[in-house]
Design a protein around this motif. Structure first.
Motif, PDB file in Angstrom:
ATOM      1  N   THR A 115     -36.661   9.374  81.805  1.00  0.00           N
ATOM      2  CA  THR A 115     -37.642  10.471  82.363  1.00  0.00           C
ATOM      3  C   THR A 115     -37.926  11.287  81.008  1.00  0.00           C
ATOM      4  N   ALA A 116     -36.973  11.670  80.243  1.00  0.00           N
ATOM      5  CA  ALA A 116     -37.047  12.658  79.159  1.00  0.00           C
ATOM      6  C   ALA A 116     -37.945  12.156  78.239  1.00  0.00           C
ATOM      7  N   LYS A 117     -37.938  10.870  78.099  1.00  0.00           N
ATOM      8  CA  LYS A 117     -38.915   9.969  76.886  1.00  0.00           C
ATOM      9  C   LYS A 117     -40.160  10.097  77.403  1.00  0.00           C
ATOM     10  N   GLU A 118     -40.318   9.820  78.868  1.00  0.00           N
ATOM     11  CA  GLU A 118     -41.672   9.553  79.531  1.00  0.00           C
ATOM     12  C   GLU A 118     -42.146  10.910  79.382  1.00  0.00           C
ATOM     13  N   MET A 119     -41.533  12.048  79.863  1.00  0.00           N
ATOM     14  CA  MET A 119     -42.251  13.401  79.645  1.00  0.00           C
ATOM     15  C   MET A 119     -42.293  13.964  78.186  1.00  0.00           C
ATOM     16  N   GLY A 120     -42.013  13.433  77.236  1.00  0.00           N
ATOM     17  CA  GLY A 120     -42.224  13.826  76.042  1.00  0.00           C
ATOM     18  C   GLY A 120     -41.275  14.801  75.524  1.00  0.00           C
ATOM     19  N   TYR A 121     -40.017  15.002  76.111  1.00  0.00           N
ATOM     20  CA  TYR A 121     -38.838  15.883  75.822  1.00  0.00           C
ATOM     21  C   TYR A 121     -38.568  15.815  74.328  1.00  0.00           C
ATOM     22  N   THR A 122     -38.305  16.984  73.750  1.00  0.00           N
ATOM     23  CA  THR A 122     -37.760  16.822  72.377  1.00  0.00           C
ATOM     24  C   THR A 122     -36.607  18.048  72.619  1.00  0.00           C
ATOM     25  N   ARG A 123     -35.671  17.655  71.748  1.00  0.00           N
ATOM     26  CA  ARG A 123     -34.312  18.696  71.823  1.00  0.00           C
ATOM     27  C   ARG A 123     -34.833  20.154  71.150  1.00  0.00           C
ATOM     28  N   ASN A 124     -34.565  21.209  71.712  1.00  0.00           N
ATOM     29  CA  ASN A 124     -34.774  22.688  71.329  1.00  0.00           C
ATOM     30  C   ASN A 124     -33.557  23.071  70.389  1.00  0.00           C
ATOM     31  N   GLU A 125     -33.658  22.777  69.137  1.00  0.00           N
ATOM     32  CA  GLU A 125     -32.558  22.736  68.331  1.00  0.00           C
ATOM     33  C   GLU A 125     -31.790  24.184  68.270  1.00  0.00           C
ATOM     34  N   VAL A 126     -32.943  25.352  68.234  1.00  0.00           N
ATOM     35  CA  VAL A 126     -32.434  26.732  68.219  1.00  0.00           C
ATOM     36  C   VAL A 126     -31.827  27.089  69.466  1.00  0.00           C
ATOM     37  N   ALA A 127     -32.352  26.707  70.741  1.00  0.00           N
ATOM     38  CA  ALA A 127     -31.408  26.823  71.875  1.00  0.00           C
ATOM     39  C   ALA A 127     -30.255  26.223  72.024  1.00  0.00           C
ATOM     40  N   ALA A 128     -30.267  24.897  71.553  1.00  0.00           N
ATOM     41  CA  ALA A 128     -28.834  24.298  71.244  1.00  0.00           C
ATOM     42  C   ALA A 128     -27.987  24.878  70.278  1.00  0.00           C
ATOM     43  N   ASN A 129     -28.294  25.411  69.574  1.00  0.00           N
ATOM     44  CA  ASN A 129     -27.636  25.932  68.291  1.00  0.00           C
ATOM     45  C   ASN A 129     -26.911  27.348  69.057  1.00  0.00           C
ATOM     46  N   LEU A 130     -27.785  27.960  69.849  1.00  0.00           N
ATOM     47  CA  LEU A 130     -27.403  29.355  70.343  1.00  0.00           C
ATOM     48  C   LEU A 130     -26.236  29.241  71.424  1.00  0.00           C
ATOM     49  N   ARG A 131     -26.473  27.916  72.083  1.00  0.00           N
ATOM     50  CA  ARG A 131     -25.363  27.545  73.327  1.00  0.00           C
ATOM     51  C   ARG A 131     -24.055  27.176  72.552  1.00  0.00           C
ATOM     52  N   THR A 132     -24.251  26.439  71.556  1.00  0.00           N
ATOM     53  CA  THR A 132     -22.997  25.732  70.837  1.00  0.00           C
ATOM     54  C   THR A 132     -22.212  26.709  70.097  1.00  0.00           C
ATOM     55  N   GLY A 133     -22.986  27.772  69.411  1.00  0.00           N
ATOM     56  CA  GLY A 133     -22.513  28.576  68.305  1.00  0.00           C
ATOM     57  C   GLY A 133     -22.601  27.967  67.003  1.00  0.00           C
ATOM     58  N   ARG A 134     -23.115  26.765  66.778  1.00  0.00           N
ATOM     59  CA  ARG A 134     -23.310  26.086  65.584  1.00  0.00           C
ATOM     60  C   ARG A 134     -24.812  25.907  65.360  1.00  0.00           C
ATOM     61  N   SER A 135     -25.062  25.833  63.937  1.00  0.00           N
ATOM     62  CA  SER A 135     -26.234  25.725  63.324  1.00  0.00           C
ATOM     63  C   SER A 135     -26.753  24.338  62.834  1.00  0.00           C
ATOM     64  N   GLN A 136     -25.643  23.427  62.887  1.00  0.00           N
ATOM     65  CA  GLN A 136     -25.758  22.090  62.252  1.00  0.00           C
ATOM     66  C   GLN A 136     -26.250  22.100  60.769  1.00  0.00           C
ATOM     67  N   SER A 137     -25.817  23.342  60.216  1.00  0.00           N
ATOM     68  CA  SER A 137     -26.056  23.475  58.880  1.00  0.00           C
ATOM     69  C   SER A 137     -24.786  23.939  58.074  1.00  0.00           C
ATOM     70  N   ILE A 138     -24.761  23.582  56.660  1.00  0.00           N
ATOM     71  CA  ILE A 138     -23.594  24.085  55.721  1.00  0.00           C
ATOM     72  C   ILE A 138     -24.109  24.613  54.497  1.00  0.00           C
ATOM     73  N   ALA A 139     -23.548  25.335  53.772  1.00  0.00           N
ATOM     74  CA  ALA A 139     -23.778  25.785  52.455  1.00  0.00           C
ATOM     75  C   ALA A 139     -23.029  25.177  51.269  1.00  0.00           C
ATOM     76  N   VAL A 140     -23.519  24.593  50.136  1.00  0.00           N
ATOM     77  CA  VAL A 140     -23.018  23.959  49.050  1.00  0.00           C
ATOM     78  C   VAL A 140     -23.185  25.181  47.873  1.00  0.00           C
ATOM     79  N   MET A 141     -21.998  25.789  47.306  1.00  0.00           N
ATOM     80  CA  MET A 141     -22.166  26.594  46.146  1.00  0.00           C
ATOM     81  C   MET A 141     -21.875  25.779  44.941  1.00  0.00           C
ATOM     82  N   VAL A 142     -22.923  25.906  43.913  1.00  0.00           N
ATOM     83  CA  VAL A 142     -22.770  25.317  42.741  1.00  0.00           C
ATOM     84  C   VAL A 142     -23.065  26.369  41.750  1.00  0.00           C
ATOM     85  N   ASP A 143     -22.558  25.916  40.447  1.00  0.00           N
ATOM     86  CA  ASP A 143     -22.858  26.811  39.220  1.00  0.00           C
ATOM     87  C   ASP A 143     -24.255  26.774  38.639  1.00  0.00           C
ATOM     88  N   GLN A 144     -24.553  25.728  38.464  1.00  0.00           N
ATOM     89  CA  GLN A 144     -26.000  25.366  38.029  1.00  0.00           C
ATOM     90  C   GLN A 144     -26.574  24.035  38.364  1.00  0.00           C
TER      91      GLN A 144
END
Length: 339
Positions: A41-70
């Motif tokens: 039904t989700a596919k038929e109705m054209g549902y796409t995951r709302n990443e912002v809302a999902a991240n707010l619910r889980t407390g995660r951003s699905q993003s990480i940082a990498v620190m480099v010197d140059q």
């Protein structure tokens, strides 16, 4: 066009919003038949995951940082290639923080990471003692953190590293066995545990052969080619006698080697040059540089996999991982290219 929501799917199927949400998250407690109906039904109705809302619910951003010197260094690009290969598979975004060997820029990134929803951080460099307290604060806040090559005092986070003492010992031993006695030890940032291991290895080899450790041959250097050029200028202007240079990385070593040759000093006939950390760049210069080559992409992948596990399972214990590096003896020390 109005965005299709989980509530719309629930109303269409006469199910609760909670049931639809759990099914779309692949909750194992939802019956397969119900899941299949919801997904269709989700596919038929054209549902796409709302990443912002999902991240707010889980407390995660699905993003990480990498620190480099140059970013321009082969070290950074190879490490990032390994990290990105893992994170792409897991649909995790990578935010690259290029500190450009500047403590002020590094401080800005550390504050940004602390204030963000980024799920974790991989530290591919930690050269600036100025920001040690910020690294500690970030770690103590509970943010998952993995270091590459070297740890920080007071930060009990796992490190993906090589056996720097053994490899450093071999390189300095190689210089002595090739007839060198006045070996300059170009030290990197004292903040680095790896640099301390190399310093110990240098002293151990000198002791093994009964060669005095001379203060004038112990030089605090930086981490780039300009630092290497400055080291060479200092040695030559002060009239210090030396027949070899042992540097913490290939950029410093290449800077030393280039400036020596500009000043008419023959490498390796008069002065041999070796670097602890090397990459493909060591083969691109003339003469080719003796160095220790670490499997940088592999280290990046291992660090990424570990960070993902730390994010998912924060209560587990994680320990350091040591990977094998290869010593490449090349023309800068009268060596040969190893297999």
């Amino acid at each position: 066009m109005k965005r299709v929501t989980i509530k719309d799917i629930a109303n269409h199927l006469s199910l609760s919003v909670s049931t639809v949400s759990r099914a779309l998250a692949d909750d194992k407690n939802i019956r397969k038949e119900t899941k299949d109906r919801i997904f269709a039904t989700a596919k038929e109705m054209g549902y796409t995951r709302n990443e912002v809302a999902a991240n707010l619910r889980t407390g995660r951003s699905q993003s990480i940082a990498v620190m480099v010197d140059q970013m321009i260094t082969p070290y950074a690009t190879k490490i990032l290639k390994g990290i990105n290969s893992v994170m792409r598979e897991k649909n995790i975004y990578v935010v690259t923080c290029d500190a450009d060997n500047d403590p002020a820029i590094e401080r800005e990134y550390l504050n940004m990471i602390e204030d963000s929803m980024l799920d974790g951080v991989i530290v591919a460099h930690c050269n600036n003692a100025d920001n040690l307290d910020l690294f500690r604060k970030l770690h103590e806040s509970g943010r998952p953190m993995v270091f590459l090559r070297s740890s920080l005092d007071g930060v009990n986070a796992p490190v993906i590293c090589v056996n720097s003492y053994d490899k450093g010992f071999y390189l300095v031993d190689h210089l002595v066995c090739s007839g060198r006695r006045r070996i300059v030890n170009v030290k990197g940032p004292k903040l680095s545990s790896e640099v301390r291991d190399l310093d110990k290895a240098y002293s151990a080899v000198m002791g093994k052969f009964g060669i005095p450790v001379c203060d004038e041959l112990q030089i605090d250097g930086g981490v780039d080619m300009e630092a290497g050029r400055n080291v060479a200028d200092r040695l030559l202007s002060d009239g210090i006698e030396f027949d070899a240079v042992f540097a913490m990385n290939e950029l410093v070593a290449i800077g030393v080697m280039n400036r020596l040759m500009e000043k008419g000093v023959r490498v390796p006939d008069e002065v041999a040059v070796a670097a602890f950390t090397g990459s493909a760049l060591s083969e691109m210069v003339h003469p080719q540089l003796t160095s220790v080559e670490t499997p940088l992409e592999e280290m990046g992948r291992i660090a990424a996999e570990m960070l993902v596990n730390m994010i998912k399972h924060p209560k587990n214990e994680y320990t350091d991982t040591t990977v094998e590096a290869q010593i490449k003896l090349r023309a800068s020390t009268h060596g040969r290219i190893s297999d």
